[in-house]
Write an enzyme that holds these catalytic residues in place. Structure first.
Site, PDB file in Angstrom:
ATOM      1  N   ASP A   1      -9.573  -7.482  -2.053  1.00  0.00           N
ATOM      2  CA  ASP A   1      -9.910  -7.357  -0.841  1.00  0.00           C
ATOM      3  C   ASP A   1     -10.860  -7.326  -0.653  1.00  0.00           C
ATOM      4  O   ASP A   1     -10.979  -7.178   1.165  1.00  0.00           O
ATOM      5  CB  ASP A   1      -8.736  -5.935  -0.300  1.00  0.00           C
ATOM      6  CG  ASP A   1      -7.231  -6.529  -1.006  1.00  0.00           C
ATOM      7  OD1 ASP A   1      -7.221  -7.457  -1.033  1.00  0.00           O
ATOM      8  OD2 ASP A   1      -6.696  -4.939  -1.423  1.00  0.00           O
TER       9      ASP A   1
ATOM     10  N   ARG B   1      -9.342   0.739  -2.289  1.00  0.00           N
ATOM     11  CA  ARG B   1     -10.588  -0.740  -1.368  1.00  0.00           C
ATOM     12  C   ARG B   1     -12.120   1.084  -0.839  1.00  0.00           C
ATOM     13  O   ARG B   1     -12.461   0.573  -0.586  1.00  0.00           O
ATOM     14  CB  ARG B   1     -10.354  -0.880  -0.259  1.00  0.00           C
ATOM     15  CG  ARG B   1      -8.795  -1.302   0.102  1.00  0.00           C
ATOM     16  CD  ARG B   1      -8.094  -2.309   0.725  1.00  0.00           C
ATOM     17  NE  ARG B   1      -9.576  -3.143   1.370  1.00  0.00           N
ATOM     18  CZ  ARG B   1      -9.518  -4.210   2.525  1.00  0.00           C
ATOM     19  NH1 ARG B   1      -8.711  -3.759   3.301  1.00  0.00           N
ATOM     20  NH2 ARG B   1     -10.917  -4.837   3.058  1.00  0.00           N
TER      21      ARG B   1
ATOM     22  N   ARG C   1      -3.255   3.091   8.761  1.00  0.00           N
ATOM     23  CA  ARG C   1      -4.332   3.123   7.979  1.00  0.00           C
ATOM     24  C   ARG C   1      -5.626   3.949   8.802  1.00  0.00           C
ATOM     25  O   ARG C   1      -6.676   4.207   7.752  1.00  0.00           O
ATOM     26  CB  ARG C   1      -4.809   2.188   7.510  1.00  0.00           C
ATOM     27  CG  ARG C   1      -3.644   0.831   7.332  1.00  0.00           C
ATOM     28  CD  ARG C   1      -4.063   0.731   5.756  1.00  0.00           C
ATOM     29  NE  ARG C   1      -3.048   0.213   4.776  1.00  0.00           N
ATOM     30  CZ  ARG C   1      -4.089  -0.628   3.790  1.00  0.00           C
ATOM     31  NH1 ARG C   1      -5.178  -1.000   4.240  1.00  0.00           N
ATOM     32  NH2 ARG C   1      -3.227  -1.735   3.631  1.00  0.00           N
TER      33      ARG C   1
ATOM     34  N   HIS D   1      -2.160  -2.830  10.543  1.00  0.00           N
ATOM     35  CA  HIS D   1      -3.022  -2.529  11.219  1.00  0.00           C
ATOM     36  C   HIS D   1      -2.691  -3.760  12.619  1.00  0.00           C
ATOM     37  O   HIS D   1      -2.557  -4.817  12.572  1.00  0.00           O
ATOM     38  CB  HIS D   1      -4.268  -3.494  10.567  1.00  0.00           C
ATOM     39  CG  HIS D   1      -4.832  -2.778   9.299  1.00  0.00           C
ATOM     40  ND1 HIS D   1      -5.892  -4.014   7.811  1.00  0.00           N
ATOM     41  CD2 HIS D   1      -5.813  -2.038   8.808  1.00  0.00           C
ATOM     42  CE1 HIS D   1      -6.311  -3.107   7.389  1.00  0.00           C
ATOM     43  NE2 HIS D   1      -5.904  -1.837   8.304  1.00  0.00           N
TER      44      HIS D   1
ATOM     45  N   CYS E   1      -9.081 -10.842   9.416  1.00  0.00           N
ATOM     46  CA  CYS E   1      -8.853  -9.516   8.451  1.00  0.00           C
ATOM     47  C   CYS E   1     -10.537 -10.038   7.845  1.00  0.00           C
ATOM     48  O   CYS E   1     -11.038  -9.485   7.183  1.00  0.00           O
ATOM     49  CB  CYS E   1      -8.236 -10.203   7.762  1.00  0.00           C
ATOM     50  SG  CYS E   1      -6.499  -9.264   8.308  1.00  0.00           S
TER      51      CYS E   1
END
Length: 291
Positions: free
Chosen positions: A78, A103, A148, A177, A275
Site C-alpha cells: 500500500d 501499514r 483512520r 479517508h 491517494c
C-alpha cells in the site's frame, strides 16, 4: 456535447503546478483487508497497476508538476498511496502514524525521505494518516476522523501549524479517508472551492461543509463509488477517475478542465489519483528573505 462554462467562471480558474511525492507500485497487491474495497481472494495485476500509475504520472508531467519519488518498500503493497505518508505544510512534514499494523512501517520510510529532502520533520504522537485525512483548503486544515485518524491529532496539528483545524466525521466505511469523499478543487485563500459526497459525513459535518462552501459541487453516489472525488486539482485541471463522467460534466460547467485517468487496478485496494499523490508545500519566502 462539449460543455463550456461562462467566461466569468472560467476566468476564476487558475492553474498552479504542484510539487508532489509519488511511490511506484512495484509491489502492489491486495494481501490483506483493511477497508471494504480490499478482497485478498480476488486476483490483482501488478503490471497493470504500474501501467496505470505511470499514466497518472504522465498526466502530472503534462501539467508541469514537479514530481519526486520515494523508493517503495518490498513488503509494503500500500506504499503506493503516498498521500497517507504525512502532511507537508510550510516546509514542515508532520509524519503519519497508521491505524493498522500492516501499514505502520511506511511512516518511518516517509519520515526518512522528508528529512533527506530538507523538510523540518515532526513525528506525530497521535494517530493520523496524512493527507488521506488532512486537506489544506485556503488557510484552514480540514481533518477527517471516524475510521483512520484520531481527533487528538487534529489538536496536535493545530498547535504545530498554527492554523484552524476543522474536524469532519466520516460515517461510511467505503469512504474511510477524507480524500475519498471530498476533493479540493481550488485551495487558494479567498477562492476556496470543493466537491464532496454528502452521505459520507455525519449531520454536523455536512452542515459545516454547507456553511463554509455553499457553492460546492455535490457528487452522486456512482461517481463517488468509482473514486471520482479522489482527485488532484491544480486549480484549473482536475485529474479524476475516468469512469466519473457525471462529475466531469459538473467540473466543466464550473469552469474546470477534467482529465480522466483509469486507476481501476489501484481501486482494488481502495485508492485513486489523490491517494497516490502527496503535495509538498514549501515555506513561503518572506520579503526579507527575498532580498
Amino acid at each position: 456535447m462539449t460543455i463550456t462554462a461562462p467566461a466569468s467562471i472560467r476566468a476564476q480558474r487558475v492553474a498552479t503546478p504542484r510539487t508532489v511525492l509519488m511511490c511506484r507500485p512495484s509491489h502492489f497487491t491486495v494481501s490483506y483487508s483493511i477497508n471494504p474495497w480490499m478482497k485478498p481472494e480476488d486476483p490483482t495485476d501488478t503490471a497493470r497497476a504500474l501501467s496505470q500509475w505511470a499514466e497518472l504520472r504522465r498526466a502530472f508531467e503534462r501539467l508541469s508538476f514537479t514530481i519526486e519519488e520515494i523508493e517503495p518498500g518490498e513488503d509494503l503493497p500500500d506504499m503506493v498511496f503516498a498521500a497517507n505518508g504525512g502532511l507537508v505544510v510550510d516546509g514542515t512534514a508532520y509524519t503519519a502514524k497508521f491505524t493498522h499494523p500492516e501499514r505502520a512501517p511506511e511512516a518511518g520510510l516517509y519520515a526518512e525521505w522528508f528529512a533527506r529532502a530538507g523538510y523540518d520533520v515532526v513525528e506525530a504522537v497521535e494517530t493520523n494518516e496524512g493527507e488521506g485525512d488532512i486537506l489544506l483548503i485556503g488557510d484552514t486544515l480540514f481533518a477527517g476522523t471516524g475510521f483512520r485518524t484520531d481527533t487528538a491529532s487534529h489538536r496536535e496539528m493545530a498547535e504545530l501549524f498554527g492554523r484552524e483545524v476543522v474536524s469532519l466525521r466520516l460515517v461510511r466505511p467505503d469512504f474511510y479517508h477524507l480524500d475519498t469523499a471530498l476533493a479540493v478543487l481550488d485551495d487558494r485563500p479567498g477562492h476556496e472551492h470543493i466537491a464532496y459526497l454528502p452521505s459520507a459525513f455525519d449531520d454536523a459535518s455536512r452542515a459545516e461543509l454547507e456553511r463554509r462552501f455553499p457553492d460546492a459541487i455535490l457528487v452522486d453516489e456512482h461517481d463517488a463509488s468509482v473514486f471520482g472525488l479522489n482527485a488532484v486539482s491544480d486549480g484549473l485541471h482536475v485529474i479524476t477517475a475516468a469512469r466519473a463522467t457525471a462529475f466531469q460534466h459538473q467540473l466543466r460547467e464550473a469552469g474546470y478542465e477534467p482529465i480522466g485517468v483509469d486507476l481501476t487496478e489501484l481501486l482494488l485496494a481502495g485508492g485513486g489519483a489523490k491517494c497516490c499523490t502527496l503535495v509538498l508545500r514549501t515555506r513561503p519566502t518572506t520579503p526579507e528573505e527575498a532580498r
